[in-house]
Structures are given as C-alpha cells and as structure tokens.
Motif scaffolding. Structure first.
Motif, PDB file in Angstrom:
ATOM      1  N   ALA A 168      30.135  63.952  39.261  1.00 48.80           N
ATOM      2  CA  ALA A 168      31.195  64.701  38.587  1.00 48.80           C
ATOM      3  C   ALA A 168      32.496  63.924  38.661  1.00 48.80           C
ATOM      4  O   ALA A 168      32.689  63.084  39.545  1.00 48.80           O
ATOM      5  CB  ALA A 168      31.371  66.090  39.222  1.00 48.80           C
ATOM      6  N   MET A 169      33.384  64.210  37.727  1.00 52.94           N
ATOM      7  CA  MET A 169      34.726  63.644  37.731  1.00 52.94           C
ATOM      8  C   MET A 169      35.614  64.504  36.841  1.00 52.94           C
ATOM      9  O   MET A 169      35.118  65.318  36.053  1.00 52.94           O
ATOM     10  CB  MET A 169      34.716  62.181  37.288  1.00 52.94           C
ATOM     11  N   SER A 170      36.910  64.322  36.986  1.00 55.85           N
ATOM     12  CA  SER A 170      37.812  65.071  36.118  1.00 55.85           C
ATOM     13  C   SER A 170      37.706  64.532  34.693  1.00 55.85           C
ATOM     14  O   SER A 170      37.357  63.355  34.472  1.00 55.85           O
ATOM     15  CB  SER A 170      39.250  64.953  36.613  1.00 55.85           C
ATOM     16  N   ALA A 171      38.027  65.389  33.726  1.00 53.24           N
ATOM     17  CA  ALA A 171      37.994  64.948  32.337  1.00 53.24           C
ATOM     18  C   ALA A 171      38.995  63.825  32.107  1.00 53.24           C
ATOM     19  O   ALA A 171      38.737  62.905  31.324  1.00 53.24           O
ATOM     20  CB  ALA A 171      38.296  66.133  31.414  1.00 53.24           C
ATOM     21  N   ALA A 172      40.121  63.869  32.815  1.00 51.27           N
ATOM     22  CA  ALA A 172      41.128  62.819  32.653  1.00 51.27           C
ATOM     23  C   ALA A 172      40.608  61.485  33.168  1.00 51.27           C
ATOM     24  O   ALA A 172      40.790  60.431  32.526  1.00 51.27           O
ATOM     25  CB  ALA A 172      42.410  63.213  33.389  1.00 51.27           C
ATOM     26  N   ASP A 173      39.952  61.494  34.330  1.00 51.94           N
ATOM     27  CA  ASP A 173      39.396  60.247  34.868  1.00 51.94           C
ATOM     28  C   ASP A 173      38.252  59.742  33.992  1.00 51.94           C
ATOM     29  O   ASP A 173      38.059  58.529  33.834  1.00 51.94           O
ATOM     30  CB  ASP A 173      38.924  60.452  36.301  1.00 51.94           C
ATOM     31  N   TRP A 174      37.480  60.671  33.435  1.00 48.12           N
ATOM     32  CA  TRP A 174      36.412  60.268  32.520  1.00 48.12           C
ATOM     33  C   TRP A 174      36.991  59.545  31.302  1.00 48.12           C
ATOM     34  O   TRP A 174      36.511  58.484  30.915  1.00 48.12           O
ATOM     35  CB  TRP A 174      35.604  61.486  32.074  1.00 48.12           C
ATOM     36  N   ARG A 175      38.027  60.108  30.715  1.00 47.67           N
ATOM     37  CA  ARG A 175      38.644  59.466  29.548  1.00 47.67           C
ATOM     38  C   ARG A 175      39.202  58.096  29.917  1.00 47.67           C
ATOM     39  O   ARG A 175      39.086  57.131  29.150  1.00 47.67           O
ATOM     40  CB  ARG A 175      39.734  60.360  28.972  1.00 47.67           C
ATOM     41  N   ALA A 176      39.790  57.981  31.100  1.00 41.69           N
ATOM     42  CA  ALA A 176      40.332  56.696  31.535  1.00 41.69           C
ATOM     43  C   ALA A 176      39.242  55.657  31.733  1.00 41.69           C
ATOM     44  O   ALA A 176      39.463  54.461  31.529  1.00 41.69           O
ATOM     45  CB  ALA A 176      41.121  56.884  32.834  1.00 41.69           C
ATOM     46  N   SER A 177      38.052  56.100  32.102  1.00 40.24           N
ATOM     47  CA  SER A 177      36.944  55.162  32.337  1.00 40.24           C
ATOM     48  C   SER A 177      36.441  54.542  31.043  1.00 40.24           C
ATOM     49  O   SER A 177      35.867  53.443  31.054  1.00 40.24           O
ATOM     50  CB  SER A 177      35.783  55.882  33.031  1.00 40.24           C
ATOM     51  N   GLY A 178      36.605  55.241  29.928  1.00 41.35           N
ATOM     52  CA  GLY A 178      36.055  54.768  28.661  1.00 41.35           C
ATOM     53  C   GLY A 178      34.621  55.191  28.435  1.00 41.35           C
ATOM     54  O   GLY A 178      34.033  54.889  27.393  1.00 41.35           O
ATOM     55  N   GLY A 179      34.011  55.872  29.412  1.00 40.75           N
ATOM     56  CA  GLY A 179      32.628  56.322  29.273  1.00 40.75           C
ATOM     57  C   GLY A 179      31.625  55.217  29.490  1.00 40.75           C
ATOM     58  O   GLY A 179      31.953  54.109  29.916  1.00 40.75           O
ATOM     59  N   PHE A 180      30.378  55.515  29.191  1.00 38.19           N
ATOM     60  CA  PHE A 180      29.292  54.547  29.342  1.00 38.19           C
ATOM     61  C   PHE A 180      29.293  53.574  28.169  1.00 38.19           C
ATOM     62  O   PHE A 180      29.583  53.948  27.030  1.00 38.19           O
ATOM     63  CB  PHE A 180      27.940  55.264  29.413  1.00 38.19           C
ATOM     64  N   ASP A 181      28.972  52.326  28.452  1.00 40.80           N
ATOM     65  CA  ASP A 181      28.897  51.291  27.431  1.00 40.80           C
ATOM     66  C   ASP A 181      27.642  51.516  26.583  1.00 40.80           C
ATOM     67  O   ASP A 181      26.515  51.371  27.078  1.00 40.80           O
ATOM     68  CB  ASP A 181      28.863  49.912  28.104  1.00 40.80           C
ATOM     69  N   GLU A 182      27.836  51.851  25.316  1.00 39.40           N
ATOM     70  CA  GLU A 182      26.714  52.225  24.461  1.00 39.40           C
ATOM     71  C   GLU A 182      25.922  51.034  23.937  1.00 39.40           C
ATOM     72  O   GLU A 182      24.944  51.218  23.200  1.00 39.40           O
ATOM     73  CB  GLU A 182      27.215  53.101  23.311  1.00 39.40           C
TER      74      GLU A 182
END
Length: 328
Positions: A168-182
């Motif tokens: 789990a992570m915050s939505a803000a940290d998720w957005r900062a991560s850029g998500g998984f490389d597709e």
C-alpha cells in the motif's frame, strides 16, 4: 476523513476473486471501494455482495500487461490510500486498518505479511469459505521471503524485496512514483523495477507487522519456466534501464537446467522446457513454490548439510555472470 481504495487485477480465478471480496467485507475498517483491473473480455457477474462499491475497469491490451493492469486500477481509484492485493490473496480482517494507520503515518511503500495456504484450505472452511482460525493454523511463511518486524514498521533496505502481491501507499506517493513501467510484458521484472524506481526517488520501503494476507493455493512453477522467454526479455529490459539484469536466481536456474546460455551477444535460449523440467519445477507438497529447492536438487546439495551463508555467497557469485551486461 481518509478514503481507502482496495485494488486488484484479475483474469479467470473467479473463486479466488470472490474470496478477496469476502475478506474485504469482514474488515474491521472496510475500504471505500474495490477496483478490479479486468484482464479479460467479460466482467465478473457473480461476485459476493459487499458494503462498498466494486468497479471493474477494463485493461487495454489484456492479460499480458500486468504492469498496465495495476496502473489502470490505480488510475481509476478515488482513494487517498491505495491498497494493492493480488487476486489470490485473502485479506486478514485487520489489513485495511493496519495499512491506513501505517500509510498515513509515514511516506513510501508499505509491505504487509504474506502467509501461504495449502491446497484445500478454503474448501468447506465455512459457508463462505473463510475461516480465520483455520487459516492461521494451516498457513506457512515462505522461507525465501523477508520476515516482518516483531512489531510496527521497519525499513526494507533492499529494493529487490519489493513485491506487488500485498502493498500500500498514499495516492500522492503513487503518482510521484510514476506507476509500473508498462514496457514489461508477460511475467517478471516489473516489481523489481518499481522497487528500484521508488528507491532512486528516495521513497522509503517498509516491512510491516500485520497487514496480513493469506495466499490461496494454485499450481505454480519456480523458477517460472512457463514464462522463460518473457523473463529473459524483461531481464534485458531492466538491464537497458539500470545497467544490469534482474531475476538472477531464475536465470541461474534456467542455466543449470540447460535451457539458456550466456554468450557475448547476450542470453540465448537453447531449448524449450519439457515435461521433465516442469516436473522438477512444479510446486510440490509445500503451499508455496521455491527456486532454492530446485537449485539444490540440480547441484546435488542437501540444504541440511551446508552452511547457508557460504551457499548464498556461492549462488550469488554464479548468478552475477548472468546479470552482468558490461561485456556484452
């Protein structure tokens, strides 16, 4: 108030998904929604009733894109806290509350506990297949996975330990991560890449005591010879991005089995796996599959008679030949 989204991705495995929903309905703190990244043409039409909204989000390109499926589910989520669960994981009743407390207290990626159920553990356990006392009695911890701290939260210093099965992570940290490389397609590599990405960004990765899931049994091979070519492709993609290959223990197993060979131009597939290879790698009596067991068998080593530290150093040294790309 903090809004919480539970997320999973699914193709087939309707019984497993139903148990995920049932586990979420028994939470002390229920999520506000469950978002399913749908990796099949038809939506699931017989899911259990739940006191929260369930949304099924079609995933472009279908089942091969695990990274894209997780991204699609996260993009559709409306929560401040995002809780990612694999479709074969039944959440313990405290999971959502544990994650909500930890994520709101600290930034970064939070990884809960994973316990493995043997075959048949959910058959007739109760009317709805959920029996927490029985699960605690039968479930086993995977010997090759990191252990949780005795309590609270502890730093995970190795990004390679990140695992999308339960985090789990915050939505803000998720957005900062850029998500998984597709660009990672098929099986393998996208988790390690994500762990490396957040580590490079300076986001911490945490082990948690609690936030537990019970992994439902399904047949599996380790090393994953049924995904031989996608593992190699994704290992090379990781090398293009970070300068060295990942999934080294799987590649080493493939090499010992005579499936691949490292040459100056890169890793070459020598042959496709046959039934003897599958028989060797297929999950045996344990609730989990493990590459370590196969490596020991291939090298004629009785794990009860060796120094584990020396054995680990030897395996790491052998694996490094396959992960190094400097001479290619």
């Amino acid at each position: 108030m903090t809004r919480i989204s539970a997320l999973t991705i699914a193709a087939g495995r309707a019984d497993h998904l139903a148990n995920v929903v049932r586990g979420l309905t028994e939470q002390r703190l229920c999520p506000d929604e469950l978002v399913i990244g749908l990796m099949q043409d038809a939506p699931y039409d017989d899911l259990p009733d739940a006191p929260f909204e369930i949304r099924q989000v079609p995933v472009p390109d279908g089942a091969p894109a695990l990274a894209g499926a997780r991204n699609a589910a996260a993009h559709a989520a409306t929560g401040d806290v995002l809780v990612f669960l694999d479709v074969d994981c039944i959440p313990h009743p405290e999971l959502i509350a544990d994650y909500a407390a930890s994520v709101t207290a600290a930034p970064g990626v939070h990884m809960g506990e994973v316990m493995y159920l043997p075959q048949g553990a959910t058959d007739g356990a109760t009317e709805n297949g959920i029996d927490w006392v029985r699960f605690d009695r039968l479930a086993e911890r995977h010997p090759d996975r990191g252990k949780p701290p005795r309590w609270g939260r502890a730093t995970c210093d190795d990004y390679r330990c990140f695992w999308s099965l339960n985090f789990a992570m915050s939505a803000a940290d998720w957005r900062a991560s850029g998500g998984f490389d597709e660009r990672y397609r098929g099986y393998g590599g996208e988790d390690t890449d994500f762990g490396r990405t957040v580590a490079e960004q300076g986001q911490p990765i945490w082990w948690l005591k609690g936030a537990k899931v019970y992994h439902q049994h399904h047949a599996h091979c380790m090393p994953p010879i049924h995904h031989l070519r996608s593992v190699i492709r994704n290992a090379d993609l990781f090398a293009e991005k970070w300068g060295h290959r990942t999934m080294e223990h799987w590649l080493y197993g493939f090499e010992l089995m005579g499936l691949i060979e490292k040459r100056p131009e890169g890793i070459v597939v020598l042959r496709e796996p046959g039934e003897e290879d599958f028989a060797l790698c297929r999950q045996q009596t344990a609730p989990y599959a493990t590459t370590r067991r196969v490596l020991d068998i291939l090298q004629g080593i009785d794990p009860r008679t060796v120094d584990n530290r020396c054995r680990t150093r030897e395996v790491h040294a052998a694996q490094s030949r396959l992960t190094d790309v400097a001479a290619e």
